[in-house]
Design a protein around this motif. Structure first.
Motif, short mmCIF file in Angstrom:
data_model
loop_
_atom_site.label_atom_id
_atom_site.label_comp_id
_atom_site.label_asym_id
_atom_site.label_seq_id
_atom_site.Cartn_x
_atom_site.Cartn_y
_atom_site.Cartn_z
N ASN A 110 -4.70 -1.57 6.70
CA ASN A 110 -4.12 -2.45 7.60
C ASN A 110 -5.50 -3.66 7.85
O ASN A 110 -6.17 -3.14 8.49
CB ASN A 110 -3.69 -1.94 8.93
CG ASN A 110 -2.93 -3.11 9.76
OD1 ASN A 110 -2.84 -2.75 10.90
ND2 ASN A 110 -2.58 -4.28 9.15
N THR A 117 -2.51 -7.48 4.39
CA THR A 117 -1.74 -6.45 4.90
C THR A 117 -0.39 -6.43 3.99
O THR A 117 0.32 -5.47 3.36
CB THR A 117 -1.36 -6.28 6.34
OG1 THR A 117 -2.88 -6.16 6.74
CG2 THR A 117 -0.57 -5.08 6.67
N LEU A 221 -1.90 -6.50 15.67
CA LEU A 221 -1.96 -7.05 14.45
C LEU A 221 -2.10 -8.42 14.20
O LEU A 221 -2.60 -8.76 13.44
CB LEU A 221 -0.66 -6.66 13.67
CG LEU A 221 -0.11 -5.17 13.64
CD1 LEU A 221 1.13 -4.76 13.02
CD2 LEU A 221 -1.18 -4.28 13.18
#
Ligand SMILES: Cc1cc2nc3c(=O)[nH]c(=O)nc-3n(C[C@H](O)[C@H](O)[C@H](O)COP(=O)(O)OP(=O)(O)OC[C@H]3O[C@@H](n4cnc5c(N)ncnc54)[C@H](O)[C@@H]3O)c2cc1C
Length: 505
Positions: A110, A117, A221
């Motif tokens: 990730n 990603t 993220l």
């Protein structure tokens, strides 16, 4: 000191207590912190041994803007206290369903860059690329809808609730679970675990927590994650330093035993040998300790019963391993997924037993800061989510040494089978922390590591508020209060509580 300077007493030098003290001192008040241990930081602590440095608590640092806001109250700029490094990759993942042959390489990486990603997603689950993107967008949307109205809102008065999108609970997935939200968008068993794992960041189960908690992936993220050179404990040291620069008195080895009240106000706080008069008290002790122990003579039986009903978050089984070996394929943050996620969370939250096939997280900070381990070695912080202790008790708890060691051994064997060959024989330093440690050392309710869980639809709204409803000058901060556990929310609890306290002063 301004003429209106007040006596502020802070109970506990965890992140919540230190932040509260810093803000109150920056406004010219006389602040004293009373901490039961001999060092600051509470669960955010550190051990150094034989050249290995381990953070013993948090390892993932997110929501940098909250840290910046907190240090805007310090005498000096944030950069003069701390050196941050941003994480990329964010995390390496191992999943047995994706593993190719006997390779010990990660199954999925990730990256901080979303496009990289997405390339990984198209490699492991080509049909889920759009679903992955939809889940990222949904998470951003949930963040936009909940940040100001819930997280940054102290919810102190009934009118504060009006900002909440009450008519929009469907819109923030409050009637679904994280698991259902995720399953709607992706089919890959790995990607389902990938998104569900974020619910553990506040110690809850993705199968029980409302879908609103799908807000957490956005925070890491999209907004990013950081490490602090020297370990996340440096955040504690920086807060302690900033407090001392503003004249805060910190009393270590001062275990507060009682809060004395008069006419709906706290007037004094005492240890077994000393009393501290207070105009305002900010408690960083676990919120259950206020009614059950510290203010037990001043509260009703109803308050005690309702405190005991608070459901603690998960706890942790932590192994700190100093090894004279390193593994090229390990990153800074690493996850080794269990096969059956639903079963794992059922064991933790329904059966209340240590998981038989746990998901294992490893933080290996020497990848980012080589001074965290001797040359060629690794400082592995190995975390397995486990249930909190079964019951709340007042006195110290004990546990069986052989149970601890046999679970530790099982984890080490498991990691060897997942690619960390030679792990056992490379161990030079080993510490084990269990729920009993978190309870005995920090008096965390039942050894929970993130305060209270969000394992029901309304749990997030039922956390103790930052101002006590009856004692007008008593404020609560920390992971067991609104808005919840984890570094950013704990700092936010202190921002919320101090803004209310300063308004009232
Ligand atoms: C193993 C582990 C992993 C974690 N991972 C992460 C992560 O990756 N990212 C993240 O953001 N968060 C993580 N967390 C959670 C995070 O550490 C906590 O949410 C946060 O540190 C809690 O801060 P706090 O101020 O609420 O409480 P605490 O740290 O518990 O501080 C409370 C302080 O009050 C003191 N105290 C209590 N009662 C008294 C009393 N009567 N008198 C005097 N002093 C008292 C305690 O000794 C303690 O120092 C993790 C925690 C653990 C343990």
């Amino acid at each position: 000191m301004p003429a209106s300077s007040k006596n502020i007493v802070v109970i506990g030098a965890g992140l919540g207590g230190l932040t509260s003290a810093l803000i109150m001192a920056s406004e010219g008040h006389k602040v004293s912190i009373l901490e039961r241990n001999s060092i600051p930081g509470g669960k955010c602590s550190q051990i150094e041994e034989k050249g290995y440095r381990f953070d013993t608590g948090p390892s993932v640092l997110t929501m940098m803007e909250t840290i910046e806001e907190v240090f805007s109250y310090a005498a000096k700029p944030l950069e003069s206290y701390l050196e941050f490094t941003s994480m990329d990759p964010l995390c390496h993942y191992w999943d047995r369903d994706l593993q190719l042959g006997s390779s010990s390489e990660p199954s999925f990486v990730n990256y901080a860059d979303l496009q990289k990603t997405l390339d990984e997603v198209s490699r492991v689950a080509p049909n889920d690329v759009q679903g992955f993107q939809r889940l990222i967008d949904l998470s951003a949307d949930l963040y936009r809808k909940t940040n100001a109205t819930f997280i940054r809102n102290p919810l102190a008065r009934a009118k504060d609730l009006k900002g909440l999108p009450l008519l929009d609970l469907l819109d923030i997935e409050a009637f679904s679970s994280v698991s259902k939200v995720v399953d709607k968008h992706v089919d890959s068993p790995f990607l389902r675990k990938f998104f569900k794992r974020f619910t553990t960041y506040n110690g809850s189960s993705p199968f029980l927590a409302p879908g609103t908690l799908h807000v957490i992936p956005h925070v890491e993220l999209t907004l990013g994650a950081w490490y602090i050179m020297g370990g996340l404990f440096q955040l504690v040291k920086a807060l302690e330093k900033a407090c001392l620069e503003l004249g805060v008195h910190i009393y270590y080895d001062h275990d507060v035993e009682q809060i004395h009240t008069k006419h709906q106000h706290v007037v004094e706080v005492s240890t077994s040998s000393q009393s501290f008069p207070a105009d305002v008290v900010l408690s960083n002790a676990d919120s259950i300790d206020l009614p059950i122990r510290l203010a037990s003579q001043s509260v009703t039986q109803r308050e005690k019963r309702s405190a005991l009903k608070q459901q603690p978050s998960s706890s942790g089984f932590v192994l700190l391993l100093g090894t004279n070996k390193s593994w090229d394929h390990l990153g800074h943050h690493n996850i080794f997924f269990s096969r059956d996620y639903a079963r794992e969370f059922d064991e933790i939250f329904t059966q209340g037993v240590y998981p038989t096939d746990p998901t294992i997280y490893i933080s290996n900070t020497s990848v980012s800061d080589p001074s965290d381990a001797p040359k060629g070695g690794s400082n592995l912080f190995v975390l397995v989510n486990v249930p909190p202790l079964l019951e709340h008790t007042l006195g110290r708890q004990t546990e069986s040494e052989s149970d601890r060691s046999s679970y530790a051994e099982a984890i080490i064997s498991h990691l060897e089978s997942r690619g960390l060959r030679g792990l056992r024989e490379s161990i030079e330093v080993q510490h084990i922390h269990t729920p009993v440690h978190y309870f005995n050392t920090y008096r965390s309710n039942r050894g929970a590591i993130y305060g209270t869980s969000s394992n029901s639809r309304w749990a997030a709204f039922l956390r103790p508020r930052n101002v006590h409803p009856r004692f007008k000058n008593l404020y609560r901060v920390g992971g067991s209060t609104h808005p919840g556990g984890g570094i950013p929310l704990v700092l936010q609890s202190a921002l919320n509580a101090t803004s209310l306290a300063l308004d009232r002063l």
